[in-house]
Design a protein around this motif. Structure first.
Motif, PDB file in Angstrom:
ATOM      1  N   PRO A   1      16.680  21.148 -14.955  1.00  0.00           N
ATOM      2  CA  PRO A   1      17.748  22.221 -14.152  1.00  0.00           C
ATOM      3  C   PRO A   1      17.139  23.808 -14.098  1.00  0.00           C
ATOM      4  O   PRO A   1      16.075  24.035 -13.936  1.00  0.00           O
ATOM      5  CB  PRO A   1      18.472  23.056 -15.972  1.00  0.00           C
ATOM      6  CG  PRO A   1      17.832  22.718 -17.257  1.00  0.00           C
ATOM      7  CD  PRO A   1      17.121  21.465 -16.704  1.00  0.00           C
ATOM      8  N   SER A   2      17.357  24.512 -13.534  1.00  0.00           N
ATOM      9  CA  SER A   2      17.642  25.387 -11.734  1.00  0.00           C
ATOM     10  C   SER A   2      18.555  26.612 -12.705  1.00  0.00           C
ATOM     11  O   SER A   2      19.620  26.423 -11.581  1.00  0.00           O
ATOM     12  CB  SER A   2      17.278  24.987 -10.287  1.00  0.00           C
ATOM     13  OG  SER A   2      17.192  26.296 -10.079  1.00  0.00           O
ATOM     14  N   GLU A   3      17.988  27.389 -12.929  1.00  0.00           N
ATOM     15  CA  GLU A   3      18.682  28.395 -13.133  1.00  0.00           C
ATOM     16  C   GLU A   3      18.442  29.524 -13.230  1.00  0.00           C
ATOM     17  O   GLU A   3      16.484  30.055 -13.285  1.00  0.00           O
ATOM     18  CB  GLU A   3      19.519  28.837 -14.620  1.00  0.00           C
ATOM     19  CG  GLU A   3      20.295  26.772 -14.775  1.00  0.00           C
ATOM     20  CD  GLU A   3      21.855  27.163 -13.950  1.00  0.00           C
ATOM     21  OE1 GLU A   3      21.775  27.739 -12.921  1.00  0.00           O
ATOM     22  OE2 GLU A   3      22.573  25.937 -14.208  1.00  0.00           O
ATOM     23  N   ASP A   4      18.571  31.085 -13.103  1.00  0.00           N
ATOM     24  CA  ASP A   4      17.462  32.265 -13.313  1.00  0.00           C
ATOM     25  C   ASP A   4      17.377  32.288 -14.606  1.00  0.00           C
ATOM     26  O   ASP A   4      16.014  33.608 -15.169  1.00  0.00           O
ATOM     27  CB  ASP A   4      18.769  33.117 -12.908  1.00  0.00           C
ATOM     28  CG  ASP A   4      19.548  33.265 -11.104  1.00  0.00           C
ATOM     29  OD1 ASP A   4      18.660  32.791 -10.872  1.00  0.00           O
ATOM     30  OD2 ASP A   4      19.991  34.160 -10.439  1.00  0.00           O
ATOM     31  N   SER A   5      17.612  31.892 -15.257  1.00  0.00           N
ATOM     32  CA  SER A   5      17.152  31.580 -17.130  1.00  0.00           C
ATOM     33  C   SER A   5      15.987  30.718 -17.288  1.00  0.00           C
ATOM     34  O   SER A   5      15.648  31.144 -17.974  1.00  0.00           O
ATOM     35  CB  SER A   5      18.072  31.744 -17.976  1.00  0.00           C
ATOM     36  OG  SER A   5      19.104  29.946 -17.513  1.00  0.00           O
ATOM     37  N   THR A   6      16.302  29.776 -16.127  1.00  0.00           N
ATOM     38  CA  THR A   6      14.987  29.483 -16.819  1.00  0.00           C
ATOM     39  C   THR A   6      13.876  28.951 -15.616  1.00  0.00           C
ATOM     40  O   THR A   6      12.176  29.089 -16.198  1.00  0.00           O
ATOM     41  CB  THR A   6      15.522  27.572 -16.878  1.00  0.00           C
ATOM     42  OG1 THR A   6      15.748  27.276 -15.979  1.00  0.00           O
ATOM     43  CG2 THR A   6      16.073  27.354 -17.965  1.00  0.00           C
ATOM     44  N   ASP A   7      13.923  29.511 -14.745  1.00  0.00           N
ATOM     45  CA  ASP A   7      13.127  28.716 -12.999  1.00  0.00           C
ATOM     46  C   ASP A   7      12.447  29.972 -13.270  1.00  0.00           C
ATOM     47  O   ASP A   7      10.852  29.503 -12.981  1.00  0.00           O
ATOM     48  CB  ASP A   7      14.113  29.485 -11.996  1.00  0.00           C
ATOM     49  CG  ASP A   7      14.249  28.274 -11.244  1.00  0.00           C
ATOM     50  OD1 ASP A   7      14.457  27.532 -11.701  1.00  0.00           O
ATOM     51  OD2 ASP A   7      15.163  28.156 -10.570  1.00  0.00           O
ATOM     52  N   GLN A   8      11.838  31.237 -14.274  1.00  0.00           N
ATOM     53  CA  GLN A   8      10.676  31.841 -13.799  1.00  0.00           C
ATOM     54  C   GLN A   8       9.581  30.873 -15.142  1.00  0.00           C
ATOM     55  O   GLN A   8       8.124  31.195 -14.473  1.00  0.00           O
ATOM     56  CB  GLN A   8      10.544  33.010 -15.124  1.00  0.00           C
ATOM     57  CG  GLN A   8      10.959  32.774 -16.782  1.00  0.00           C
ATOM     58  CD  GLN A   8      12.659  32.220 -16.830  1.00  0.00           C
ATOM     59  OE1 GLN A   8      13.408  32.580 -16.163  1.00  0.00           O
ATOM     60  NE2 GLN A   8      12.636  32.190 -18.190  1.00  0.00           N
ATOM     61  N   ASP A   9       9.916  29.752 -15.783  1.00  0.00           N
ATOM     62  CA  ASP A   9       9.318  28.930 -16.310  1.00  0.00           C
ATOM     63  C   ASP A   9       8.302  28.230 -15.328  1.00  0.00           C
ATOM     64  O   ASP A   9       6.915  27.846 -15.274  1.00  0.00           O
ATOM     65  CB  ASP A   9       9.727  27.628 -17.756  1.00  0.00           C
ATOM     66  CG  ASP A   9       9.933  28.589 -18.738  1.00  0.00           C
ATOM     67  OD1 ASP A   9       9.326  30.134 -19.064  1.00  0.00           O
ATOM     68  OD2 ASP A   9      11.336  28.163 -19.260  1.00  0.00           O
ATOM     69  N   VAL A  10       9.131  28.090 -14.418  1.00  0.00           N
ATOM     70  CA  VAL A  10       8.397  26.605 -13.170  1.00  0.00           C
ATOM     71  C   VAL A  10       7.304  27.869 -12.224  1.00  0.00           C
ATOM     72  O   VAL A  10       6.402  27.119 -11.702  1.00  0.00           O
ATOM     73  CB  VAL A  10      10.001  26.230 -12.001  1.00  0.00           C
ATOM     74  CG1 VAL A  10       9.226  25.236 -11.039  1.00  0.00           C
ATOM     75  CG2 VAL A  10      10.861  25.424 -12.955  1.00  0.00           C
ATOM     76  N   MET A  11       8.238  28.795 -12.015  1.00  0.00           N
ATOM     77  CA  MET A  11       6.872  30.070 -11.342  1.00  0.00           C
ATOM     78  C   MET A  11       5.619  29.648 -12.246  1.00  0.00           C
ATOM     79  O   MET A  11       4.047  29.915 -12.194  1.00  0.00           O
ATOM     80  CB  MET A  11       7.759  30.982 -10.986  1.00  0.00           C
ATOM     81  CG  MET A  11       8.632  31.100 -11.021  1.00  0.00           C
ATOM     82  SD  MET A  11       9.267  32.886 -10.306  1.00  0.00           S
ATOM     83  CE  MET A  11       8.611  34.371  -9.809  1.00  0.00           C
ATOM     84  N   LEU A  12       5.789  30.135 -13.752  1.00  0.00           N
ATOM     85  CA  LEU A  12       4.190  29.610 -14.190  1.00  0.00           C
ATOM     86  C   LEU A  12       3.670  28.912 -14.051  1.00  0.00           C
ATOM     87  O   LEU A  12       2.691  28.517 -13.822  1.00  0.00           O
ATOM     88  CB  LEU A  12       4.512  30.296 -15.588  1.00  0.00           C
ATOM     89  CG  LEU A  12       3.730  30.017 -16.430  1.00  0.00           C
ATOM     90  CD1 LEU A  12       2.591  31.141 -16.071  1.00  0.00           C
ATOM     91  CD2 LEU A  12       4.325  30.759 -17.516  1.00  0.00           C
ATOM     92  N   TRP A  13       4.073  27.727 -14.336  1.00  0.00           N
ATOM     93  CA  TRP A  13       3.735  26.240 -13.934  1.00  0.00           C
ATOM     94  C   TRP A  13       3.260  25.602 -12.307  1.00  0.00           C
ATOM     95  O   TRP A  13       2.179  25.161 -12.742  1.00  0.00           O
ATOM     96  CB  TRP A  13       4.761  25.155 -14.763  1.00  0.00           C
ATOM     97  CG  TRP A  13       5.282  25.516 -15.335  1.00  0.00           C
ATOM     98  CD1 TRP A  13       4.760  25.860 -16.666  1.00  0.00           C
ATOM     99  CD2 TRP A  13       6.207  24.931 -16.149  1.00  0.00           C
ATOM    100  NE1 TRP A  13       6.478  25.587 -18.160  1.00  0.00           N
ATOM    101  CE2 TRP A  13       6.850  24.780 -17.290  1.00  0.00           C
ATOM    102  CE3 TRP A  13       7.368  23.977 -15.599  1.00  0.00           C
ATOM    103  CZ2 TRP A  13       7.791  24.184 -18.306  1.00  0.00           C
ATOM    104  CZ3 TRP A  13       8.656  22.753 -15.732  1.00  0.00           C
ATOM    105  CH2 TRP A  13       8.973  23.068 -17.815  1.00  0.00           C
ATOM    106  N   SER A  14       3.371  26.993 -11.804  1.00  0.00           N
ATOM    107  CA  SER A  14       2.845  26.157  -9.928  1.00  0.00           C
ATOM    108  C   SER A  14       2.130  27.188 -10.422  1.00  0.00           C
ATOM    109  O   SER A  14       1.085  26.952  -9.163  1.00  0.00           O
ATOM    110  CB  SER A  14       3.994  26.481  -9.864  1.00  0.00           C
ATOM    111  OG  SER A  14       3.819  28.448  -9.601  1.00  0.00           O
ATOM    112  N   THR A  15       1.847  27.839 -11.282  1.00  0.00           N
ATOM    113  CA  THR A  15      -0.269  28.765 -11.262  1.00  0.00           C
ATOM    114  C   THR A  15      -0.800  27.997 -10.930  1.00  0.00           C
ATOM    115  O   THR A  15      -2.251  27.957 -10.764  1.00  0.00           O
ATOM    116  CB  THR A  15      -0.339  29.703 -11.855  1.00  0.00           C
ATOM    117  OG1 THR A  15       0.026  29.147 -13.538  1.00  0.00           O
ATOM    118  CG2 THR A  15       1.122  31.021 -11.968  1.00  0.00           C
ATOM    119  N   ASP A  16      -0.594  26.491 -11.889  1.00  0.00           N
ATOM    120  CA  ASP A  16      -1.884  25.054 -11.890  1.00  0.00           C
ATOM    121  C   ASP A  16      -1.750  24.434 -10.185  1.00  0.00           C
ATOM    122  O   ASP A  16      -1.105  23.620  -9.971  1.00  0.00           O
ATOM    123  CB  ASP A  16      -1.334  24.417 -12.488  1.00  0.00           C
ATOM    124  CG  ASP A  16      -2.609  23.110 -12.264  1.00  0.00           C
ATOM    125  OD1 ASP A  16      -3.593  23.295 -12.022  1.00  0.00           O
ATOM    126  OD2 ASP A  16      -1.904  22.199 -13.664  1.00  0.00           O
TER     127      ASP A  16
END
Length: 573
Positions: A471-486
């Motif tokens: 899911p993509s929401e304002d409450s969860t997308d920060q995790d994806v941003m962190l994962w994308s640092t790889d």
């Protein structure tokens, strides 16, 4: 020990290094860091987001990617301007890569913010002519006061050490000593002060604006005084100092204008990013906020629970600076080493800034305080949290507290009739340790480290890009941003101070799958693949996402891989 060696060990550089080391030690004691690579303090949403912000500039510098075009919010550009820049921490971003390194970096920078705030305040107090006892208490009270507990998830707000450090360097360069009058002029130190102010501005405009306007006011007053003195024949300004100031101001303005341009463009391209008065009003604290401590304050949280009950945006409305610093600041109003005029000036500045920090909740609805900045001063319409103005107010309060320590020391000496200087040191040390310990106790918190969701086993770089993680929401997308640092693959997900209309449209389209028009909308925006996290879908708008139905769509390839579902959208028929 030779006189030369003793001089080196008591010089400003030696004292700066010692104060920074002591500040770092106290920061470690207060924050009690642990599991740095998998957790962050308090609410993880903003710290995880800012972990990406700290990582991206270092990647952009060492790759072909443009600084302002982050890998998030694809296919939009200029996405780094959707949040605070934190560019001044770029050296931290050059070491390590991946989510674990990003979290370690965030936690280390958090410790550094406390250490620099401590050292900067220490040096400012010392430059203004007070002793180490006063410097220790003031530095502790500013760097570790209860209000900062409410900002544990906002590293850009805690990054205030450049403010007192810039003022200390500028004061040294201009020979300003509030106790002993004027000293020698040092143009190099003055330029260093402007350089530090520029660095502070590069960490974000929230605090950078405060410092810039404070320096503009001080510069205007100093220039007016210099002109009056010149007209009265009392000497002309030092040419080298004037050149240093002009160069420093030019540096600050040039960097500020360069950094501001992408933010102006972001507001023009995304009108929802504008900060309206309604939003400012929501974050405007009442007078009760100044005696309200954060809920995570170890000492004061329980006693101010009633003031926090039912208050929206409480993290911006718990502004209590601490009882120790408040009492000492009151003592600092008494006659002491500083002139009465100087004390009144600092106290007045604290009061004015504190009233402005109330925003639209101030007297007359803020009409004659914060709204003057909001409506007429460039840059302030981009600030939605007026309460963060207490950063400079509490710095002024710490300076008054430092003067209060000096006043108390003088009172004790007079009361005891001590004329022997040998008795001064034990007295000063004992008083400083006791008062700084009290201030430090008030800054302790109960907010431990919160575990961050680990990335999926499948790396985002292995998928066609841009990737939309669901899911993509304002409450969860920060995790994806962190994962994308790889590897920093391009992802559609993102979190900032506002939600771009384009992202919300793509979220809605993904929630309507396998509706063919929704698939066409995703494809037309360039979305190449979806990474579905089945365990996170329940309770979201994506919970009815059907892998079997998706697989029937033309050109779509659905492949389960471990605990995730990979959906390659293709180009269609």
């Amino acid at each position: 020990m030779t006189p030369r060696r003793r001089c080196r060990r008591s010089g400003p550089a030696y004292e700066a290094g010692c104060s920074l080391a002591l500040g770092l030690l106290l920061a470690v004691l207060v924050r009690r860091p642990q599991e740095l690579g998998s957790s962050v303090p308090g609410d993880p949403r903003d710290p995880v987001l800012l972990s990406w912000v700290l990582a991206w500039p270092g990647h952009a510098l060492t790759s072909a990617d443009r600084l302002w075009d982050g890998n998030i919010f694809a296919p939009l550009d200029n996405t780094l301007a959707f949040t605070d820049l934190l560019l001044g921490y770029l050296p931290f971003g050059l070491v390590g890569e991946g989510p674990a390194a990003a979290l370690v970096r965030y936690n280390l920078v958090l410790l550094f913010t406390g250490a620099l705030a401590f050292a900067g305040t220490w040096l400012l107090v010392r430059q203004l002519g007070l002793g180490r006892a006063a410097a220790l208490v003031a530095a502790t009270a500013f760097a570790f006061n209860p209000w900062r507990v409410s900002q544990l998830n906002h590293i850009q707000v805690l990054s205030s050490g450049g403010i007192p450090l810039a003022l200390a360097l500028l004061a040294r360069g201009h020979g300003v000593r509030l106790r002993t009058g004027t000293g020698p002029l040092r143009p190099g130190w003055a330029f260093a002060g402007w350089a530090v102010a520029t660095w502070q501005l590069s960490l974000g405009f929230g605090l950078g604006l405060q410092l810039a306007y404070l320096l503009a006011l001080c510069t205007a007053v100093a220039a007016a005084r210099a002109l009056v003195r010149a007209q009265r024949g009392k000497g002309r300004p030092d040419r080298r100092l004037v050149l240093a100031d002009v160069a420093g101001v030019a540096l600050l303005l040039a960097v500020g204008a360069t950094l501001a341009q992408p933010y102006f463009s972001a507001v023009q391209d995304h009108p929802q990013a504008r900060r309206g008065l309604e939003e400012v009003g929501f974050y405007s604290p009442s007078a009760a906020a100044f005696v309200t401590a954060p809920g995570d304050s170890l000492l004061w949280g329980r006693y101010t629970a009633a003031e926090r009950d039912g208050v929206g945006g409480i993290n911006e409305k718990a502004l209590f600076p601490g009882l120790t610093v408040t009492v000492l600041a009151a003592a600092g109003l008494l006659p002491g080493p500083w002139s009465r005029r100087r004390v009144v000036l600092i106290a007045g500045a604290v009061a004015v800034v504190a009233v402005c920090a109330m925003g639209t909740s101030g007297p007359a609805g803020g009409r004659w305080s914060y709204l003057l900045l909001y409506e007429y001063a460039p840059g302030w319409q981009g600030v939605r949290t007026p309460s963060r103005l207490v950063t400079t107010a509490w710095l002024g309060l710490a300076l008054l507290a430092a003067h209060g320590v000096a006043v108390l020391l003088a009172m004790v000496r007079r009361a005891r009739g001590w004329a022997d200087p040998a008795l001064d040191r034990p007295l000063a040390v004992g008083l400083a340790l006791g008062l700084s310990a009290a201030a430090l106790l008030e800054g302790l918190d109960t907010a431990g480290q919160t575990a961050v969701r680990p990335p999926p086993a499948l790396a985002l770089t292995a998928l066609p890009q841009p990737v939309l993680v669901l899911p993509s929401e304002d409450s969860t997308d920060q995790d994806v941003m962190l994962w994308s640092t790889d590897g920093f693959p391009r992802v559609v997900n993102g979190v900032s101070g506002f939600t771009p209309a384009e992202l919300e449209q793509l979220r809605e389209a993904a929630a309507r799958l396998p509706d063919p028009p929704a698939l066409a909308r995703l494809r037309s925006s360039g979305v190449a693949s979806l990474l579905v996290l089945p365990d996170a879908l329940p309770g979201t708008r994506y919970e009815r996402l059907d892998a079997v139905a998706l697989a029937r769509l033309p050109g779509v390839d659905v492949e389960p891989q471990g605990d995730v579902l990979v959906v390659r959208l293709g180009r269609g028929p």
